[in-house]
Design an enzyme around this catalytic site. Sequence first.
Site, PDB file in Angstrom:
ATOM      1  N   HIS A  52       0.874  -1.170   0.000  1.00 27.12           N
ATOM      2  CA  HIS A  52       0.000   0.000   0.000  1.00 27.12           C
ATOM      3  C   HIS A  52       0.914   1.225   0.000  1.00 27.12           C
ATOM      4  O   HIS A  52       1.992   1.196   0.586  1.00 27.12           O
ATOM      5  CB  HIS A  52      -0.910   0.006   1.231  1.00 27.12           C
ATOM      6  N   HIS A  64      -3.439   9.264   1.459  1.00 24.95           N
ATOM      7  CA  HIS A  64      -3.434   8.061   0.626  1.00 24.95           C
ATOM      8  C   HIS A  64      -4.811   7.814   0.034  1.00 24.95           C
ATOM      9  O   HIS A  64      -5.810   8.338   0.515  1.00 24.95           O
ATOM     10  CB  HIS A  64      -2.942   6.846   1.421  1.00 24.95           C
ATOM     11  N   CYS A 142      -3.526   2.971  -5.322  1.00 24.72           N
ATOM     12  CA  CYS A 142      -2.865   3.841  -4.351  1.00 24.72           C
ATOM     13  C   CYS A 142      -1.449   4.226  -4.787  1.00 24.72           C
ATOM     14  O   CYS A 142      -0.988   5.335  -4.495  1.00 24.72           O
ATOM     15  CB  CYS A 142      -2.842   3.184  -2.975  1.00 24.72           C
TER      16      CYS A 142
END
Length: 198
Positions: A52, A64, A142
């Site tokens: 991530h 994010h 992301c």
Amino acid sequence: MQEEHSLKNESIHIKGSWVKRRSSMASMAPTLFDEKPEPGDLIEIFRGTYQHWAVYIGDGYVIHLAPPTETAHGGAYSMMSVLCDKAIVKKEELWEVVGTDQYRINNLLDDKYEPRSSDAIMREAQKLLEQELPYCVFRGNCEHFATELRYGKAESRQVRQAVEVGVGVGVAAMIGVGVLAVAAAIFGGGRKERKENQ
């Protein structure tokens, strides 16, 4: 163990890294390297089967792109993000996003692109905050979000690597099928000739 205390947060020293954690909360895993992030740095968080990505914006916070299934300690549930088509731009404390997963500062495209100024990154991040954006694991995940904030270019190394592996497996499968077809033609043809001769 060395400790520094403040009213809300506690900094602890783990394996050569200073890590902030909230009192009475689970501690955050240390960075892989003894580095302190600067505003605009990309943060790569290792979730097991995937990474991530977030952008550090200062004072212990990151921004994010998070689909509803993206959480620290999410495990297999976090992998469900591949099914999501929308995600929210969030500002959260780094320790909250990382949880107990390992992370590192990884400005992976600095050798390819000139990073934008931290002021430009912060302005763009503030504009996007709390917006719902289209999410696609292949075109808008992301990592795409984080690299676009830092460099003005949306790229995902994870997607590129997955495509390369997929193409490699596909090519290998086609070669395997081709070899089997050739082998069947060579060895299978002999049986047909034997049947005709009998």
